[in-house]
Write a protein that holds these residues in place. Structure first.
Motif, PDB file in Angstrom:
ATOM      1  N   ASP A   1       0.764  -1.160  -0.093  1.00 24.45           N
ATOM      2  CA  ASP A   1      -0.126  -0.063   0.127  1.00 24.45           C
ATOM      3  C   ASP A   1       0.851   1.350   0.005  1.00 24.45           C
ATOM      4  O   ASP A   1       0.446   2.301  -0.518  1.00 24.45           O
ATOM      5  CB  ASP A   1      -0.990   0.020   1.137  1.00 24.45           C
ATOM      6  CG  ASP A   1      -1.970  -1.161   1.055  1.00 24.45           C
ATOM      7  OD1 ASP A   1      -2.725  -1.197   0.187  1.00 24.45           O
ATOM      8  OD2 ASP A   1      -1.747  -1.774   1.974  1.00 24.45           O
ATOM      9  N   GLU A   2       2.034   1.268   0.604  1.00 24.77           N
ATOM     10  CA  GLU A   2       2.892   2.315   0.580  1.00 24.77           C
ATOM     11  C   GLU A   2       4.488   1.809   0.544  1.00 24.77           C
ATOM     12  O   GLU A   2       4.747   0.971   1.216  1.00 24.77           O
ATOM     13  CB  GLU A   2       2.629   3.151   1.899  1.00 24.77           C
ATOM     14  CG  GLU A   2       3.137   4.453   1.880  1.00 24.77           C
ATOM     15  CD  GLU A   2       2.496   5.533   2.811  1.00 24.77           C
ATOM     16  OE1 GLU A   2       2.830   6.718   2.729  1.00 24.77           O
ATOM     17  OE2 GLU A   2       1.829   4.760   3.808  1.00 24.77           O
ATOM     18  N   THR A   3       5.315   2.662  -0.105  1.00 23.71           N
ATOM     19  CA  THR A   3       6.808   2.205   0.196  1.00 23.71           C
ATOM     20  C   THR A   3       7.428   3.475   0.479  1.00 23.71           C
ATOM     21  O   THR A   3       7.192   4.545   0.136  1.00 23.71           O
ATOM     22  CB  THR A   3       7.170   1.523  -1.329  1.00 23.71           C
ATOM     23  OG1 THR A   3       6.879   2.560  -2.176  1.00 23.71           O
ATOM     24  CG2 THR A   3       6.534   0.358  -1.421  1.00 23.71           C
ATOM     25  N   PHE A   4       8.637   3.140   1.087  1.00 27.08           N
ATOM     26  CA  PHE A   4       9.447   4.374   1.632  1.00 27.08           C
ATOM     27  C   PHE A   4      11.030   4.215   1.202  1.00 27.08           C
ATOM     28  O   PHE A   4      11.420   2.901   1.398  1.00 27.08           O
ATOM     29  CB  PHE A   4       9.541   4.610   3.284  1.00 27.08           C
ATOM     30  CG  PHE A   4       8.233   4.870   3.565  1.00 27.08           C
ATOM     31  CD1 PHE A   4       7.702   6.208   3.760  1.00 27.08           C
ATOM     32  CD2 PHE A   4       7.238   3.992   4.151  1.00 27.08           C
ATOM     33  CE1 PHE A   4       6.498   6.434   4.292  1.00 27.08           C
ATOM     34  CE2 PHE A   4       5.908   4.216   4.630  1.00 27.08           C
ATOM     35  CZ  PHE A   4       5.717   5.633   4.612  1.00 27.08           C
ATOM     36  N   ASN A   5      11.599   5.033   0.198  1.00 32.53           N
ATOM     37  CA  ASN A   5      12.820   4.570   0.070  1.00 32.53           C
ATOM     38  C   ASN A   5      13.840   5.485   1.272  1.00 32.53           C
ATOM     39  O   ASN A   5      13.681   6.861   1.479  1.00 32.53           O
ATOM     40  CB  ASN A   5      13.368   5.320  -1.433  1.00 32.53           C
ATOM     41  CG  ASN A   5      14.779   4.747  -1.778  1.00 32.53           C
ATOM     42  OD1 ASN A   5      15.700   4.860  -0.817  1.00 32.53           O
ATOM     43  ND2 ASN A   5      15.181   4.776  -3.076  1.00 32.53           N
ATOM     44  N   VAL A   6      14.524   4.506   1.900  1.00 31.98           N
ATOM     45  CA  VAL A   6      15.384   5.062   2.974  1.00 31.98           C
ATOM     46  C   VAL A   6      16.826   5.040   2.881  1.00 31.98           C
ATOM     47  O   VAL A   6      17.681   4.874   3.615  1.00 31.98           O
ATOM     48  CB  VAL A   6      15.095   4.253   4.136  1.00 31.98           C
ATOM     49  CG1 VAL A   6      13.775   4.594   4.707  1.00 31.98           C
ATOM     50  CG2 VAL A   6      15.324   2.832   4.144  1.00 31.98           C
ATOM     51  N   GLY A   7      17.246   5.296   1.314  1.00 33.42           N
ATOM     52  CA  GLY A   7      18.674   5.157   1.065  1.00 33.42           C
ATOM     53  C   GLY A   7      19.497   6.375   1.309  1.00 33.42           C
ATOM     54  O   GLY A   7      20.737   6.227   1.014  1.00 33.42           O
ATOM     55  N   ALA A   8      19.036   7.224   1.933  1.00 34.55           N
ATOM     56  CA  ALA A   8      19.862   8.550   2.294  1.00 34.55           C
ATOM     57  C   ALA A   8      20.855   8.122   3.529  1.00 34.55           C
ATOM     58  O   ALA A   8      21.573   9.167   3.790  1.00 34.55           O
ATOM     59  CB  ALA A   8      19.082   9.821   2.550  1.00 34.55           C
ATOM     60  N   GLY A   9      20.697   7.100   4.081  1.00 37.80           N
ATOM     61  CA  GLY A   9      21.522   6.763   5.024  1.00 37.80           C
ATOM     62  C   GLY A   9      20.687   6.552   6.629  1.00 37.80           C
ATOM     63  O   GLY A   9      19.446   6.534   6.533  1.00 37.80           O
ATOM     64  N   THR A  10      21.453   6.091   7.680  1.00 38.71           N
ATOM     65  CA  THR A  10      20.810   5.849   8.906  1.00 38.71           C
ATOM     66  C   THR A  10      20.031   7.004   9.501  1.00 38.71           C
ATOM     67  O   THR A  10      18.923   6.707   9.859  1.00 38.71           O
ATOM     68  CB  THR A  10      21.975   5.326  10.019  1.00 38.71           C
ATOM     69  OG1 THR A  10      22.552   4.354   9.256  1.00 38.71           O
ATOM     70  CG2 THR A  10      21.290   4.830  11.157  1.00 38.71           C
ATOM     71  N   GLY A  11      20.327   7.929   9.530  1.00 39.13           N
ATOM     72  CA  GLY A  11      19.362   9.094   9.998  1.00 39.13           C
ATOM     73  C   GLY A  11      18.261   9.414   9.335  1.00 39.13           C
ATOM     74  O   GLY A  11      17.327   9.649   9.853  1.00 39.13           O
ATOM     75  N   ALA A  12      18.383   9.233   7.907  1.00 37.72           N
ATOM     76  CA  ALA A  12      17.021   9.182   7.110  1.00 37.72           C
ATOM     77  C   ALA A  12      16.195   7.986   7.580  1.00 37.72           C
ATOM     78  O   ALA A  12      14.914   8.397   7.516  1.00 37.72           O
ATOM     79  CB  ALA A  12      17.263   9.422   5.734  1.00 37.72           C
ATOM     80  N   LEU A  13      16.789   6.941   7.643  1.00 38.47           N
ATOM     81  CA  LEU A  13      15.890   5.688   8.042  1.00 38.47           C
ATOM     82  C   LEU A  13      15.287   5.977   9.301  1.00 38.47           C
ATOM     83  O   LEU A  13      14.037   5.783   9.435  1.00 38.47           O
ATOM     84  CB  LEU A  13      16.863   4.687   8.141  1.00 38.47           C
ATOM     85  CG  LEU A  13      16.383   3.378   8.336  1.00 38.47           C
ATOM     86  CD1 LEU A  13      14.979   2.989   7.488  1.00 38.47           C
ATOM     87  CD2 LEU A  13      17.205   2.256   8.272  1.00 38.47           C
TER      88      LEU A  13
END
Length: 345
Positions: free
Chosen positions: A215-227
């Motif tokens: 239903d929803e996806t999140f790209n968290v590839g900007a690093g641990t902080g972004a995650l």
């Protein structure tokens, strides 16, 4: 017979190996397809997974299917010529964990393709494999061998979903959109989850997740902080399955789950100590549960495959012959192009 043999990290050789003797309850299989798992990739590229280190030549592979070539004198479960999915694990049935109904935690387990014990437990990436009759689950001739090889990873996903408990109407997040994460998502949907979200560091697997019903996806590839920032913004999930095998993924799961919610650790974390936001577990009364391999769900996984109750076909993205086994491992690591890569024997 020819077999894929790992001698060390990035040292895979196609070697001739002798056939194992056939006991009265044994079945000799012509292996037809073997799926490359994340643990196989760790063995291939790093010579280890977590605390399990290759210390002698290892035939990898625990996701495989084939047809019966020969049976021992006392085998009645299968017959020559039948197609079978193979449960790679054998438990003793006698230890305390087996007696309490948790065979995946057996103290004397034999699990194919694993360096968790020494001598190592040899796997199924070979032209022939010898297994016990109880490890064989017959299927109809209509199910392709490549799809049959999904029985083991689907069992992992079904077990993870069972560890979470009742998923009916739940909001669920899966961290890590690799093959196991995708299968966990499908298992959670079959379990009644009302809303499914997924995180990953790459767009391609997230696109695949959307095609399969996320239903929803999140790209968290900007690093641990972004995650962690994204996890905070996503907070409120009833259940989070951590399938990335990364410390940051576990901490993101602890951030994203609601107070009183459940986190199921499915991915294999790196060996040694792992930094965890443990105070959050205490202050928000989060249930943190492990999901290791699978319990008595292998037959259920075979049924799901045969009746297409869970459609795994979109996950199958690469096929290589045994002669190109090293290329198959390299392809399986390319997450922009592949989800599940299968070796044909």
């Amino acid at each position: 017979m020819r077999a894929c043999v790992l001698h060390a990290a990035r040292d895979l050789r196609i070697e001739d190996r002798p056939e194992a003797p056939l006991g009265p309850h044994d079945v000799r299989l012509r292996v037809r397809a073997g799926g490359i798992c994340g643990s196989d990739l760790h063995y291939f590229f790093h010579g280890r997974i977590g605390d399990f280190v290759i210390r002698e030549p290892l035939v990898p592979g625990h996701e495989f299917s084939g047809e019966v070539a020969e049976t021992g004198a006392e085998v009645s479960r299968v017959r020559p010529g039948q197609r079978v999915c193979v449960n790679p694990g054998r438990n003793c049935g006698h230890c305390p964990r087996c007696r309490e109904g948790r065979p995946n935690l057996c103290e004397n387990v034999f699990f194919m393709g694993s360096a968790s014990k020494f001598p190592h437990m040899q796997g199924g990436f070979a032209e022939h494999a010898t297994v016990r009759d109880t490890q064989c689950f017959p299927v109809s001739d209509s199910l392709p061998f490549e799809e049959m090889a999904f029985a083991e990873p689907l069992s992992v996903a079904l077990h993870a979903a069972a560890r979470a408990g009742n998923l009916m109407g739940r909001r669920v997040l899966v961290t890590g959109a690799g093959p196991i994460g995708q299968l966990v998502m499908l298992a959670a949907r079959r379990g009644g989850a009302a809303f499914l979200a997924m995180t990953d560091m790459m767009d391609a697997p997230l696109a695949a997740a959307r095609r399969m019903g996320a239903d929803e996806t999140f790209n968290v590839g900007a690093g641990t902080g972004a995650l962690l920032d994204a996890a905070g913004a996503m907070g409120g999930y009833d259940v989070v399955f951590e399938a990335s095998g990364a410390s940051a993924g576990l901490n993101a799961a602890l951030m994203a789950v609601r107070a009183g919610g459940i986190v199921v650790q499915v991915g294999s974390l790196p060996g040694g100590e792992t930094p965890v936001m443990a105070n959050r577990i205490m202050a928000r009364e989060i249930d943190l549960r492990g999901a290791f391999r699978f319990g008595d769900v292998f037959g259920d996984a075979v049924t799901c495959l045969e009746k297409r109750l869970i459609d795994i076909r979109p996950l199958l993205t690469g096929r290589f012959p045994i002669e190109q086994a090293s290329e198959a491992f390299a392809a399986a690591r390319d997450r922009e192009k592949h989800l599940k890569v299968v070796i044909a024997f």
